[in-house]
Scaffold this motif. Structure first.
Motif, PDB file in Angstrom:
ATOM      1  N   PHE A  42       5.434   3.720   2.332  1.00 46.75           N
ATOM      2  CA  PHE A  42       4.744   2.383   1.924  1.00 46.75           C
ATOM      3  C   PHE A  42       4.838   1.617   2.829  1.00 46.75           C
ATOM      4  CE2 PHE A  42       7.035   4.182  -1.669  1.00 46.75           C
ATOM      5  CZ  PHE A  42       6.448   4.284  -2.912  1.00 46.75           C
ATOM      6  N   PHE A  43       3.943   0.692   2.801  1.00 50.91           N
ATOM      7  CA  PHE A  43       3.864  -0.414   3.791  1.00 50.91           C
ATOM      8  C   PHE A  43       3.154  -1.748   3.304  1.00 50.91           C
ATOM      9  CE2 PHE A  43      -0.330   1.478   4.476  1.00 50.91           C
ATOM     10  CZ  PHE A  43      -0.998   0.351   4.683  1.00 50.91           C
ATOM     11  N   TYR A  86       0.894  -1.215  -0.096  1.00 57.05           N
ATOM     12  CA  TYR A  86       0.060   0.083  -0.128  1.00 57.05           C
ATOM     13  C   TYR A  86       0.960   1.178   0.071  1.00 57.05           C
ATOM     14  CZ  TYR A  86      -3.655  -3.277   1.467  1.00 57.05           C
ATOM     15  OH  TYR A  86      -4.542  -4.373   1.574  1.00 57.05           O
ATOM     16  N   ARG A  87       0.250   2.074  -0.775  1.00 55.60           N
ATOM     17  CA  ARG A  87       0.918   3.586  -0.548  1.00 55.60           C
ATOM     18  C   ARG A  87       0.398   4.380   0.652  1.00 55.60           C
ATOM     19  NH1 ARG A  87       0.678   4.846  -5.555  1.00 55.60           N
ATOM     20  NH2 ARG A  87       2.962   4.689  -5.913  1.00 55.60           N
ATOM     21  N   ALA A  88       0.752   4.800   1.431  1.00 54.78           N
ATOM     22  CA  ALA A  88       0.066   6.042   2.536  1.00 54.78           C
ATOM     23  C   ALA A  88       0.050   7.357   2.056  1.00 54.78           C
ATOM     24  CB  ALA A  88       0.860   5.369   3.788  1.00 54.78           C
ATOM     25  N   ASP A  89      -1.133   7.839   1.984  1.00 56.91           N
ATOM     26  CA  ASP A  89      -1.348   8.982   1.641  1.00 56.91           C
ATOM     27  C   ASP A  89      -2.317   9.596   2.426  1.00 56.91           C
ATOM     28  OD1 ASP A  89      -1.373  11.494   0.251  1.00 56.91           O
ATOM     29  OD2 ASP A  89      -2.370  10.695  -1.502  1.00 56.91           O
ATOM     30  N   GLY A  90      -1.692  10.182   3.471  1.00 59.98           N
ATOM     31  CA  GLY A  90      -2.430  10.881   4.451  1.00 59.98           C
ATOM     32  C   GLY A  90      -3.270   9.616   5.220  1.00 59.98           C
ATOM     33  N   GLY A  91      -4.608   9.966   5.268  1.00 63.79           N
ATOM     34  CA  GLY A  91      -5.375   8.781   5.746  1.00 63.79           C
ATOM     35  C   GLY A  91      -5.866   7.865   4.866  1.00 63.79           C
ATOM     36  N   GLN A  92      -5.421   8.022   3.566  1.00 66.47           N
ATOM     37  CA  GLN A  92      -5.777   7.076   2.514  1.00 66.47           C
ATOM     38  C   GLN A  92      -4.773   5.961   2.189  1.00 66.47           C
ATOM     39  OE1 GLN A  92      -8.641   7.076   0.470  1.00 66.47           O
ATOM     40  NE2 GLN A  92      -9.355   8.617   2.031  1.00 66.47           N
ATOM     41  N   GLU A  93      -5.132   4.667   1.893  1.00 67.36           N
ATOM     42  CA  GLU A  93      -4.241   3.629   1.641  1.00 67.36           C
ATOM     43  C   GLU A  93      -4.587   3.418   0.576  1.00 67.36           C
ATOM     44  OE1 GLU A  93      -4.812   0.805   4.758  1.00 67.36           O
ATOM     45  OE2 GLU A  93      -3.934   1.843   6.557  1.00 67.36           O
ATOM     46  N   THR A  94      -3.583   3.080  -0.649  1.00 71.83           N
ATOM     47  CA  THR A  94      -3.785   2.664  -2.097  1.00 71.83           C
ATOM     48  C   THR A  94      -3.018   1.572  -2.410  1.00 71.83           C
ATOM     49  OG1 THR A  94      -4.049   5.073  -2.585  1.00 71.83           O
ATOM     50  CG2 THR A  94      -3.713   3.762  -4.355  1.00 71.83           C
ATOM     51  N   LEU A  95      -3.896   0.619  -2.784  1.00 73.17           N
ATOM     52  CA  LEU A  95      -3.165  -0.705  -3.021  1.00 73.17           C
ATOM     53  C   LEU A  95      -2.266  -0.469  -4.310  1.00 73.17           C
ATOM     54  CD1 LEU A  95      -2.911  -3.827  -2.730  1.00 73.17           C
ATOM     55  CD2 LEU A  95      -4.863  -4.182  -4.164  1.00 73.17           C
TER      56      LEU A  95
END
Length: 962
Positions: free
Chosen positions: A619-620, A592-601
């Motif tokens: 990232f995580f 996932y890409r961590a973008d603020g409160g958003q987590e994008t696969l």
């Protein structure tokens, strides 16, 4: 009596002194066979105050005396020591007895003891505390006692053979000359605690022993598997014979024989010396039945005798040994021997000269020595199986329990000259032998061809050994979820039985005690999955292998690794790897890409490749198995990029009055940080450098060009958009404002600039002009603000006092337009008078202007005239600014003269230009007062620069026309 008391007191004091001092007790010298072990008897004393420190932490070290730092054996690490061995004593009982294995000639050294406990360490290396171990290639010679044997026939004799036993697990085997008698063995302790193997042989001396060598042989088996070593000692028997001068035969009293087999009767005789010359080839041996004197065998006619047989002895040597074949149960009788020679005939039929032959249907049971087997594991064992061999041509075959070891067979003569078959089995006692039956079977083949007969004997091995095959069992078996309780059971084979169990958790090199029972219950976790147990009895201890419990747990220690590591230029590809510890193994990975409160696969594999940018650096990953999910921490990639989002901020923000200072700040995001800032003024296609810091201060004016900044780091440069400061200033009327006269229309255009955007209004004779049939007004926002006034039929009205007024919140500016009216009727008769009056007025005006110019040279006033042709009406500009500068009142007016109109003869009067009343006009701005008398050149018609012009104001002395 006093001497005795003194001696006793001295002994007591000496003993007490030793008991309160450090002292070890070892033999001064031990000889050991190369390739074998040596047991060092060892004990020690320590002061009473230290006895409490003797615990299970204590270790025994044997150091080399000439180099006390060289540790040759450490009981804490016996298998990794230079010389491997075993501590057999109990240190807590001050017993430091140690066995060192597989000694070699290079190990011939002086050794001393070091005691090492957690709270006690001491070297025992005084002169009387050292032991010299001498490793020899050959074993020591055994010792015989007595050293000579000189007795009368019939005397009971006891001989003792002794041999050192330095290696208790492999003591020597002692054997005697066969056929002498029974021997008893034992292990005896010397005064210095070393051991010696003893064998005591007892027999009755016979004339048959006279002159024979009686030997004792010591055989040593080695630990290293090399050939055994044997050494012997002997003595010669000197037996005096009282019966040697009488007729006497010697036969065994009884012989047991298997039916269908033969029997060999050992036989010898003595005769007086005077008859020995009669012993020749004519001599025959006869065997008679004792009860009826029947001859059953005649060596002269052996094949025709009732019992066929063979004389195997030599009568001339007084040997009458005979073999009788195919004995049957009916042949079970007592027999005696008769000697018949040409010159000598004699029956040897006394009671002690008869032999009882017992024919049996079954063979005799073999004999096992020793009758019991109770030894420690590792002890060298020798078992002897013996079975009578009455028929020398068909001796019994002896067999042992398979797989025990090697057996050596021989035919041995008893004291009565009968034969016995011996089989000696040697092996090393093992825990595998414990409780097993060890049997020896004797198989007899018969002469008559009937079925062979077999008989066996056995003993049960009692082998004492330390715990073996120590194992851990886990319940429930199989995978166990983390946090569940499991039952651990320690099992071990031991003799004597296990007396204590201990449990340990294995954590790397650490061993943590967790229990002291055979069965323990624990709660398992991923880090607590390796266990082992120890089982202990009186012989030693056994340890299980480490048991790996299959602990199932959700992914833990989930981490992200980035390759390449360190800073990465924007736009480069990097490899992200998700690592996690899990059981069962991870089956799914998600990124996932961590973008603020958003987590994008962004991916679903363990390893993903991505192109990095400044906005994509966090990232995580998640790792998932059947038990649960583990998540890594957010990993930030150090993405390096040139300055981005470069912006200019102005302080104060919003509109800024002209002439004020403002602070310009250049902001940019960059990695590595911005190292240089530069400021530019954008002037058309030109860029002028105005500063090199992040923050600059400038004074603003309405003519300032827009600004922008550049930010630079090691990667590149970022540039802001052009920034325009909102500079506020009072209105200005542009010089391009004018009036154009057509045949029937007058078009007046008034252009103005200002910030905030100004308003434009027209005034005629002080009154606002509004949209009508006569006046047309239109406004345009092209560049600045423009208002157009269209006057229809201008010749019909007086336009001499037309004014354009521009105003905003900062001030106002006005423009008067000088326009002369034409009237075609009513004034033609007054033309000459008008001409004269105007001329006089012009002279007067010129004079006044000359005086005023001389007085106000510092103002650099410009003259204004109404000039032009008939289609264009010139005008003069009036800029009002500053505080208190109002529109001129009626007492002082600006006079504008149209010379062209004066030239026209049909004009019947001069043009007068009245001013609007100041009370009817908007007030001027505060800044216009300061600039009223200033003048500057025109820089641009519609630019932000202001053109200031002086307005000449004349007092109107004209008469009022009615």
């Amino acid at each position: 009596m006093a001497v005795v008391l003194t001696l006793l007191l001295s002994v007591c004091l000496l003993h007490g002194a030793l008991c309160q001092a450090f002292q070890s007790f070892v033999p001064p010298t031990i000889e050991v066979l190369s390739g074998s072990c040596v047991t060092i008897p060892c004990s020690f004393e320590i002061p009473d105050k230290f006895k409490s420190r003797l615990d299970k932490s204590c270790r025994v070290l044997w150091n080399q005396y000439d180099n006390d730092k060289t540790v040759l054996f450490d009981s804490g690490n016996p298998q990794t020591s230079t010389i491997k061995g075993e501590l057999t004593g109990d240190v807590t009982k001050k017993d430091c007895t140690t066995t060192l294995n597989n000694m070699q000639p290079a190990d011939s050294k002086i050794y001393f003891l070091r005691l090492q406990c957690d709270n006690l360490k001491y070297n025992f290396h005084k002169d009387n505390e050292r032991v010299y171990i001498s490793v020899k290639a050959a074993p020591p010679t055994p010792t015989l006692t007595a050293s000579t044997l000189k007795v009368k026939e019939g005397t009971s004799v006891g001989l003792t053979c002794s041999a050192p036993a330095p290696c208790l697990s492999h003591p020597p085997a002692l054997t005697w000359t066969p056929g002498l008698g029974d021997a008893q063995e034992k292990l005896q302790e010397n005064q210095d605690k070393t051991k010696v193997k003893l064998s005591v042989l007892t027999f009755t001396a016979s004339h048959l022993h006279h002159g024979k060598k009686i030997d004792c042989k010591a055989t040593y088996n080695k630990q290293d598997g090399s050939t055994e070593s044997a050494v012997s000692t002997s003595l010669t028997a000197d037996i005096s014979c009282a019966l040697c001068q009488r007729l006497q035969s010697f036969v065994p009293p009884t012989i047991e024989v298997l039916s269908g087999s033969c029997v060999t009767i050992p036989c010898s005789f003595n005769i007086p010396d005077e008859y020995e010359s009669s012993l020749n080839r004519s001599c025959r041996v006869l065997w008679k039945q004792d009860d009826n004197n029947n001859i059953v065998f005649d060596s002269g006619t052996p094949q025709t005798s009732s019992i066929k047989g063979e004389l195997t002895g030599d009568v001339t040597k007084k040997n009458c040994t005979t073999t009788l074949n195919n004995m049957q149960p009916a042949d079970s009788r007592r027999y005696f021997f008769r000697l018949e020679c040409n010159d000598l005939k004699s029956n040897f039929a006394k009671n002690n000269e008869r032999v009882n032959i017992s024919v049996k249907a079954a063979p005799p049971t073999p004999t096992l020595t020793a009758s019991t087997l109770k030894v420690k594991e590792g002890t060298s064992v020798g078992l002897t199986c013996s079975a009578p061999a009455p028929c020398l041509s068909h001796p019994p075959a002896l067999t042992w329990t398979p797989g025990l070891g090697d057996a050596q067979e021989k035919l041995q003569e008893n004291q009565d000259k009968t034969k016995v078959k011996l089989s000696v089995l040697t092996f090393t006692a093992s825990h595998l032998h414990h409780g097993k039956k060890i049997y020896c079977k004797a198989t007899y083949n018969k002469q008559d061809g009937s079925t062979e007969s077999a008989v066996s004997t056995s003993l049960t091995a009692d082998i004492s050994y330390s715990p073996r095959d120590t194992t851990v069992s886990v319940s429930p078996s199989g995978p166990v979820p983390e946090g569940r309780n499991v039952t651990l059971t320690c099992s071990s084979s031991a003799n004597p039985p296990v007396r204590s169990y201990t449990w340990y958790r294995a954590d790397g090199g650490q061993e943590t005690l967790i229990g002291t029972r055979q069965v323990v219950n624990i709660k398992v976790s991923k880090d607590d999955s390796q266990f082992f147990c120890k089982a202990e009895n009186d012989i030693g201890a056994g340890r299980s292998n480490i048991s790996h419990t299959d602990i199932q747990y959700s992914p833990k220690d989930t981490t992200v690794s980035v390759s390449p590591s360190g800073p990465v230029p924007e736009g480069r590809n990097v490899t992200l790897t998700c690592s996690s510890s899990a059981n069962p193994p991870v089956r799914n990975y998600t990124w996932y890409r961590a973008d603020g409160g958003q987590e994008t696969l962004i991916g679903t594999r363990q390893v993903v490749n991505i192109k990095v940018s400044k906005g994509d650096s966090l990232f995580f990953c998640k790792a998932e198995n059947e038990i649960g999910t583990g998540r890594s921490n957010i990993s930030q990639i150090d993405v390096q990029y040139s300055p981005k989002n470069t912006t200019v901020s102005v302080s104060p923000s919003g509109p800024v009055p002209e002439g004020r200072n403002v602070t310009l700040t250049c902001n940019s995001t960059a990695n590595p940080p911005v190292r240089n800032y530069t400021w530019y003024r954008a002037d058309g296609g030109q860029e002028t450098l105005i500063g090199t810091r992040q923050v600059v201060n400038i004074k603003v004016s309405k003519g300032d060009s827009p600004f922008f900044c550049k930010a630079e780091n090691e990667i590149g440069t970022g540039r802001s958009n052009i920034s325009q400061i909102d500079v506020q200033f009072a209105p200005q009327i542009l010089p391009s404002s004018n009036c154009t006269n057509a045949a029937s229309q007058l078009n007046c255009s008034c252009r103005t600039v200002g910030n905030p955007s100004p308003t434009l209004k027209w005034y005629l004779d002080g009154l606002p002009v509004n949209q009508s049939d006569t006046f047309g007004i239109s406004s345009l926002n092209d560049t600045g603000l423009r208002s157009i006034l269209i006057v229809n039929q201008p010749q019909e009205r007086d336009l001499s006092n037309l004014l354009c007024l521009s105003s905003n919140s900062l001030g106002s500016a006005s423009q008067r337009f000088c326009v002369a009216s034409r009237k075609s009727q009513g004034h033609t008769l007054l033309f000459p008078v008008f001409i004269t009056t105007v001329a006089a007025l012009l002279v007067l005006v010129c004079a006044l202007l000359f005086v005023i110019r001389a007085q106000r040279t510092q103002h650099n006033l410009a003259k204004n005239q109404c000039t032009g042709d008939t289609s264009t009406l010139p005008m003069t500009q009036l800029l009002t600014s500053g505080e208190g500068n109002e529109v001129p009142n009626t007492t002082q007016e600006d006079i504008y003269v149209n010379t062209n109109e004066l030239r026209q003869e049909e004009a019947d009067q001069h043009a007068a230009v009245p001013e609007p009343n100041s009370t009817d006009l908007p007030s001027s701005g505060p800044n216009n007062a300061e600039e009223t008398n200033k003048s500057s050149e025109k820089k641009g018609e519609e630019g932000s620069d202001v053109i200031y012009s002086s307005v000449i104001k004349l007092k109107d002395k004209r008469p009022n026309h009615q």
